[in-house]
Enzyme design. Sequence first.
Site, short mmCIF file in Angstrom:
data_model
loop_
_atom_site.label_atom_id
_atom_site.label_comp_id
_atom_site.label_asym_id
_atom_site.label_seq_id
_atom_site.Cartn_x
_atom_site.Cartn_y
_atom_site.Cartn_z
N SER A 86 15.86 21.32 -16.86
CA SER A 86 14.67 22.13 -17.11
C SER A 86 15.10 23.40 -17.83
CB SER A 86 14.01 22.47 -15.78
OG SER A 86 13.31 23.69 -15.88
N LYS A 89 17.28 21.58 -11.82
CA LYS A 89 16.52 20.35 -12.06
C LYS A 89 17.31 19.26 -12.76
CE LYS A 89 12.25 20.04 -12.03
NZ LYS A 89 11.51 19.07 -11.26
N GLU A 135 10.30 8.21 -17.37
CA GLU A 135 8.92 8.67 -17.58
C GLU A 135 8.44 8.30 -18.98
OE1 GLU A 135 8.25 12.82 -15.61
OE2 GLU A 135 10.36 12.63 -16.06
N HIS A 144 0.83 -1.22 0.00
CA HIS A 144 0.00 0.00 0.00
C HIS A 144 0.86 1.26 0.00
CE1 HIS A 144 -3.39 -2.64 1.16
NE2 HIS A 144 -2.47 -3.22 1.92
#
Length: 471
Positions: A284, A290, A297, A163
């Site tokens: 970024s 970043k 992804e 969970h």
Amino acid sequence: MRRATDKPSRMWGGRFQKPPSPEAEAFSRSIEIDARMWRQDVWGSIAHARMLASCNILTPQEAEQIVQGLLELGQEIESGALQLDPGAEDIHTFIEASLHNKIGPVAGKLHTARSRNDQVATDSRLWVKDAIRLILLHLHYLQEIIVSTASKHTKTLMPGLTHQQHAQPVSLAHHLMAYFWMFERDFERLWDCQKRMDYSPLGSGALAGTSFAINRRFTAEELGFSGVVENSMDAVSDRDFAAEFIFACSLMMVHLSRLSQELISWSSPEFGYVTLDDAFTTGSSIMPQKKNPDIAELIRGRSALAIGNTAGILSLLKGLMLTYNRDLQDDKPLLFGTFDIALPSLDLMAAMISTAEWNVKAMRAASRGDFSTATELADYLVQKGETFREAHRIVGEIVLHCISERQPLEKMTLPQLRKRSKLFGEDALELIRPERALMAHNTEGGPSPKRVQEQIRRARRILRRHEPFAD
Ligand code: ARG
């Protein structure tokens, strides 16, 4: 540079009084996509011509001319000397028209006792068989990377989750090896479906075979199939092999996507378990600090496209009456698209895992103070004669106490424990250390370093068995 447009490249037309509208022609054209099967098409045609000669349907000279012509065409396409004609209907039409340009009217004999329906089914199976071999090779490599990474981390403690909450301590090795077995099932699934598609449709004609006395076994053998498809109607309308391949790749992509999600989370500051190599991350355009896990992804995102292709191929098939219907042409974007997603995803995942820096300290730190050894304590009471339900209640109260006192479970003293149950002895204090819990979970398939080493040994044995399939 030559183009095969100086002759009408359509394979039909005798019974028509006018050509198709340019819009209809453009709508039905598939050359841009099925050009990827040119090798299979040339190969299939060579086998067919040889078979026709062996059955005395072509003279040896005719077959020789056709085979030579096809071999030359293959070389010309390979070298770029012959450019594909974007105006041709499909790759089959293009190759036959190009052959005509090269060797003249005898090229018209190649299509004797053949239809594009059995031709395209044959080309597609050959293409998918090849695609599977490549995928297996790259999948095998990813599995090797997983095993070698895992073998360095059998003692690297990390929280195991259920969970998404800390549950019980595991090791990084155990966690990574879970993916090894998922990928092993993918390997088997792909290998298995490649065996099922290893039958030649060639010689099934449009749908009902042919009255020429051809020899289907001849072409099957030439093309490396293990046999022939039993039923000519099934042979030209079946795309199960495409559906199985796309599904097997999609499920593999789902596994890659889950692993990507772990890398994405683990590389976030909240986890900090892993630092991905710069080569597989991006910056970024606005925030200079970043470093984003874009590749992971994208693998996660592309898995959605593969899943879409699975839905696509099944939907394409479900309403079709036997036998061939033009809808089937559109299996190709789904097949090629899935392959183009799967292959680089495997490679990039292997590269990300092998170059990742694992932050062992952060994983270990996350395993402390997380109550992940509470079950050990309850099991201890059971061994001392308590019922599991009662032990569960007692330890639950201890956890509640720790939470309200902001005290890690590992810092509990014996008197504190004994306040809740007199069954606790000195040895209970040892049990609540996560390292100890890891060692103690020594059941077969469990996370103890000894068991994971066993798992790794078994995995290595399996990898050795892959080799004949993957080369
Ligand atoms: N381009 C077609 C395909 O991919 C070839 C078969 C055409 N057959 C036909 N009966 N129109 O399916």
